[in-house]
Scaffold this active site. Structure first.
Site, mmCIF file in Angstrom:
data_model
loop_
_atom_site.group_PDB
_atom_site.id
_atom_site.type_symbol
_atom_site.label_atom_id
_atom_site.label_comp_id
_atom_site.label_asym_id
_atom_site.label_seq_id
_atom_site.Cartn_x
_atom_site.Cartn_y
_atom_site.Cartn_z
ATOM 1 N N ARG A 99 5.030 -7.044 10.947
ATOM 2 C CA ARG A 99 6.210 -6.198 10.712
ATOM 3 C C ARG A 99 7.421 -7.039 10.340
ATOM 4 N NH1 ARG A 99 3.860 -2.664 9.146
ATOM 5 N NH2 ARG A 99 2.143 -4.098 9.406
ATOM 6 N N LYS A 134 0.833 -1.209 0.000
ATOM 7 C CA LYS A 134 0.000 0.000 0.000
ATOM 8 C C LYS A 134 0.867 1.257 0.000
ATOM 9 C CE LYS A 134 -2.202 -1.150 3.748
ATOM 10 N NZ LYS A 134 -1.548 -2.432 3.954
ATOM 11 N N ASP A 156 -2.109 7.712 3.686
ATOM 12 C CA ASP A 156 -1.669 6.370 4.108
ATOM 13 C C ASP A 156 -2.293 6.063 5.463
ATOM 14 O OD1 ASP A 156 -0.388 3.966 4.082
ATOM 15 O OD2 ASP A 156 1.654 4.762 4.186
ATOM 16 N N GLU A 157 -2.399 4.799 5.801
ATOM 17 C CA GLU A 157 -2.945 4.369 7.108
ATOM 18 C C GLU A 157 -4.310 5.022 7.354
ATOM 19 O OE1 GLU A 157 -1.349 2.152 8.846
ATOM 20 O OE2 GLU A 157 0.771 2.324 8.303
HETATM 21 P P1 ATP Z 1 1.554 -2.067 5.948
HETATM 22 O O1 ATP Z 1 0.154 -2.574 5.893
HETATM 23 O O2 ATP Z 1 2.336 -2.778 6.974
HETATM 24 O O3 ATP Z 1 1.635 -0.586 5.991
HETATM 25 P P2 ATP Z 1 2.031 -1.923 3.121
HETATM 26 O O4 ATP Z 1 0.833 -2.531 2.492
HETATM 27 O O5 ATP Z 1 2.107 -0.455 3.147
HETATM 28 O O6 ATP Z 1 2.229 -2.540 4.575
HETATM 29 P P3 ATP Z 1 4.618 -1.778 1.932
HETATM 30 O O7 ATP Z 1 5.347 -1.321 3.116
HETATM 31 O O8 ATP Z 1 4.330 -0.830 0.855
HETATM 32 O O9 ATP Z 1 3.286 -2.523 2.380
HETATM 33 O O10 ATP Z 1 5.358 -3.022 1.293
HETATM 34 C C1 ATP Z 1 5.852 -4.092 2.067
HETATM 35 C C2 ATP Z 1 7.173 -4.582 1.515
HETATM 36 O O11 ATP Z 1 6.984 -5.273 0.309
HETATM 37 C C3 ATP Z 1 8.136 -3.457 1.225
HETATM 38 O O12 ATP Z 1 9.433 -3.872 1.549
HETATM 39 C C4 ATP Z 1 7.976 -3.267 -0.271
HETATM 40 O O13 ATP Z 1 9.110 -2.712 -0.854
HETATM 41 C C5 ATP Z 1 7.732 -4.686 -0.744
HETATM 42 N N1 ATP Z 1 6.949 -4.752 -1.989
HETATM 43 C C6 ATP Z 1 5.677 -4.337 -2.146
HETATM 44 N N2 ATP Z 1 5.262 -4.566 -3.416
HETATM 45 C C7 ATP Z 1 6.293 -5.124 -4.078
HETATM 46 C C8 ATP Z 1 6.493 -5.595 -5.423
HETATM 47 N N3 ATP Z 1 5.544 -5.535 -6.357
HETATM 48 N N4 ATP Z 1 7.691 -6.115 -5.708
HETATM 49 C C9 ATP Z 1 8.664 -6.209 -4.785
HETATM 50 N N5 ATP Z 1 8.543 -5.792 -3.509
HETATM 51 C C10 ATP Z 1 7.370 -5.260 -3.153
HETATM 52 MG MG MG Z 2 2.200 0.898 4.771
#
Ligand code: ATP
Ligand code: MG
Length: 743
Positions: free
Chosen positions: A609, A32, A218-219
């Protein structure tokens, strides 16, 4: 289009969908935040949007910094102009430009918490409100709540039957008037005032709607009502609002967050496109499975699928410590192992640096044991979003009392606590006493004694100073006979320090109480050690811990933080400590289903995490308020499938029948999850095993009801220490004790 190559199809869709309302609703680690950063880069690089037209809002300063870094990395240069900010700083910036429209000067000041408190107290004094009956903190938090809901003093309608509310209305009104006179705003005002500004000056709103052509949040699950309203207003014209969030990670309900915001977004913004992301990139399969198992127990949620192509990874490790020191010792040993391991060929585990490791806990007070162990082992650490244990206000206050008892000439400590809790000895009096002492060549304390003999003090002030000196002398007298923990408890009671905190009853005050309790348990533990510790030795030890922060590398440190602070972050190696009933789930929050589910989400946030390795730990006995208390294992541990857990054996001094494994297995209630492989395991009980466990309630024919505090020895030789309501702790041979198990 190299940007888009780094994304999966769903993420790409979310990035390309730049116009109109968009909701990205997805589980943890599914990208996200990544979508938001790529979206910003895409808008600038591919669509030629000016960075100045982009506003991205996140929750904490740390998250904002990280987002900025990620965007800079993608753009291969500066992210200048893009407005990446928290809600509060965004509002402060808007007000700097336009607050004159609300009758304030643009040079307004923002009051921090301490200023706020002082201010509020002054107002309450003017209104002659008794602090005992109306604790200022309770007033403060009630006012904050109103502000979070966007209710101004004019709009507030107290119930005519509720005395507190009626007073609150008066205080709130006066408090705001005073702030205005001072040309100041407090933290909560920032949001309220921007809302007012937009209402009063449509052209200002228009200019921001025009400026912020692309708004991203975000969040989003943790926004409260007023934050949500602001976002809505900003997006009213162009509707280019993209919010990302996960209802499973909503952890600020107690601070007014409305999960409803995310669940209703589609209704509020007709035509919303919804993108769901299902692939988790962050964690190993084992970690993700564990997380899913926990969160799926929540009833109040939208079902989501989350899978990963990542390798299975290691099992989760569970450690059951004897007490919090043992737990801390284990955690730090593991940290050292990670970092010191020379990469062995057979070992596939990558060698890690300190920065790859995080320790999470439910309440601030839990950091104390970990901090001390880290210091002992010279491992650098940082407390994210918080203050180190011995630097916390309440701890420093108590230490100041103790220092003053040990050394009455310590003028710095004296000044810290002379009016704390309030004794009506103001700054001005202290200043003049200081000048007087200096002139006489005396310490402040001695000077105060001398001053009593003079006539330049008013009789009221003189009485109060006499009272204070009397108090300190009494404490010094007690110090001669009482143990360190007794002395501390005595001073906390005698000064009313603890009672005040408890009366305030706010979230923050209760967290302070927990820290105070933690200090007391530490002192008790020190007394139980082989060499009882004197006041002076203890104070020396503390000053060593507090001045130890000499580590050069500011970057490479282990991160310590509460689960609340961990949101949005990720670490290769994560420890979650204190997996116990009462702590996680935390009981302070109450026993409502919503409270429990919020605690479960918090646990879910913690688990998700971790990228590669997750350690969970709990203790058999944890001291609070200097009393050893047996906590039952967290129900969230029971919710984890047994196959995912490796139980780490404790290096034992004395043998306990509860080999960690047996202990854990025995706790599992098979009825909770039928068809689970755990059922067979539960029936595994060694011969002659007496099914007692710590925390259990039992009845003894003679001593009556009690609770099992600790257990030692095997089978026939097993002994249990049981605390009976009638006679206190007793150590009994369980085989002959004729105990009846009550639960
Ligand atoms: P949270 O819910 O904990 O906030 P999030 O949904 O925001 O998580 P991110 O932090 O954006 O998730 O991504 C999690 C991890 O996965 C990060 O290290 C990110 O770089 C990696 N990631 C996300 N999408 C891809 C992708 N398509 N290819 C490679 N790595 C990815
Ligand atoms: Mg996030």
């Amino acid at each position: 289009m190299s940007l888009l190559n780094d994304l999966n199809p769903a993420q790409r869709k979310a990035v390309l969908e730049t116009e109109g309302p968009l909701l990205v609703f997805a589980g943890a680690g599914s990208g996200k935040t990544r979508v938001l950063t790529y979206r910003i880069a895409y808008l600038i690089q591919e669509k030629g949007i000016s960075p100045w037209n982009i506003l991205a809002v996140t929750f904490t300063n740390k998250a904002a910094d990280e987002m900025r870094e990620r965007v800079e990395h993608l753009l291969g240069g500066s992210a200048k102009g893009i407005w990446i900010s928290t809600f509060h700083s965004a509002c402060a910036r808007i007000l700097r430009q336009h607050i004159d429209r609300l009758g304030f000067g643009r040079n307004f000041v923002i009051y921090d918490e301490e200023d706020q408190e002082r201010h509020l107290k002054a107002v309450m004094k003017e209104l002659e409100l008794d602090f005992k009956m109306y604790p200022p903190r309770a007033m403060q938090s009630a006012m904050d709540k109103l502000k979070n809901e966007g209710i101004t003093p004019d709009q507030y309608r107290p119930s005519p039957f509720n005395l507190f509310q009626k007073k609150l209305a008066l205080v709130y009104q006066r408090y705001q008037e005073d702030l205005r006179r001072n040309n100041g705003v407090d933290f909560g005002d920032l949001l309220v005032m921007v809302t007012l500004l937009f209402k009063k000056c449509p052209e200002v709103l228009k200019s921001y709607q025009h400026l912020c052509r692309y708004v991203m949040v975000d969040e989003f699950q943790d926004t409260n009502l007023i934050q949500y309203r602001l976002i809505r207003r900003l997006g009213e014209g162009h509707q280019n609002i993209c919010v990302v969030g996960d209802d499973d990670q909503s952890i600020y309900r107690w601070r007014g967050a409305e999960v409803g915001n995310i669940l209703n977004f589609e209704k509020d913004f007709p035509g919303t496109k919804v993108v769901t992301l299902e692939q988790n990139y962050r964690s190993t399969r084992h970690i993700l499975q564990a997380a899913n198992h926990v969160v799926r127990r929540n009833r109040l949620r939208k079902e989501k699928i989350l899978w990963t192509e990542n390798p299975e990874g290691e099992l989760l490790t569970l450690y059951v410590g004897e007490d919090e020191e043992d737990e801390a010792n284990y955690v730090v040993r593991k940290i050292a192992e990670y970092v010191n391991a020379v990469s062995q060929k057979s070992n596939e585990r990558p060698v890690r640096s300190y920065r790859d490791i995080a320790v999470f806990y439910r309440i601030n007070a839990q950091s104390r044991a970990i901090e001390e162990e880290l210091v002992k082992n010279q491992i650098p650490y940082t407390i994210v979003g918080g203050v180190k244990f011995y630097e916390r206000k309440e701890i420093k206050d108590i230490l100041a009392y103790l220092k003053l008892i040990a050394n009455p000439s310590d003028g710095i400590s004296l000044r810290r606590i002379i009016n704390h809790p309030p004794r009506g000895i103001g700054e001005k009096t202290v200043e003049s006493l200081l000048a007087f002492s200096r002139e006489k060549g005396l310490s402040l304390y001695e000077g105060m004694r001398e001053a009593l003999k003079e006539d330049w003090l008013s009789s009221g002030v003189r009485e109060r100073i006499r009272g204070f000196i009397h108090l300190i002398e009494e404490l010094r007298q007690e110090a001669k006979t009482l143990s360190l923990s007794q002395l501390t408890l005595f001073l906390l009671t005698r000064t009313g320090y603890l009672a005040r905190l408890k009366e305030e009853g706010t979230e923050e005050a209760l967290s302070r109480v927990e820290n105070v309790e933690e200090l007391l348990s530490l002192l008790t533990a020190l007394e139980e050690g082989e060499e009882p510790v004197s006041l002076e030795t203890f104070l020396d030890r503390v000053s060593l811990v507090t001045s130890v922060d000499l580590y050069e590398d500011r970057e490479n440190r282990v991160s310590l933080m509460t689960l609340h602070c961990a949101k949005g972050l990720e670490f290769p190696v994560v420890f979650i400590i204190g997996m116990e009933e009462g702590l996680l789930p935390h009981y302070r929050r109450g026993e409502e289903i919503e409270d429990l589910e919020e605690e479960r989400r918090l646990c879910y946030v913690g688990i998700t995490r971790a990228k590669e390795k997750l350690y969970l730990s709990r203790t058999e006995r944890r001291s609070t308020f200097g009393i050893g208390r047996a906590n039952l294992p967290s129900r969230f541990l029971d919710e984890l499938p047994f196959e995912l857990i490796h139980v780490e054996e404790r290096e034992k001094k004395e043998d306990s029948v509860f080999s960690q494994e047996a202990f854990w297995r025995e706790d599992v209630d098979p009825s909770r999850d039928e068809g689970d492989s755990r059922q067979e395991i539960v029936t595994w009980i060694p011969d002659g095993f007496f099914p007692l466990r710590t925390g259990m309630r039992v009845r003894h024919p003679k001593f009556g009801d009690g609770r099992v505090k600790s257990i030692e020895g095997m089978n026939e030789d097993q002994k249990a220490t049981i605390v009976f309501a009638s006679v206190g702790p007793k150590r009994l041979k369980t085989r002959y004790a004729n105990l009846e198990i009550l639960e």
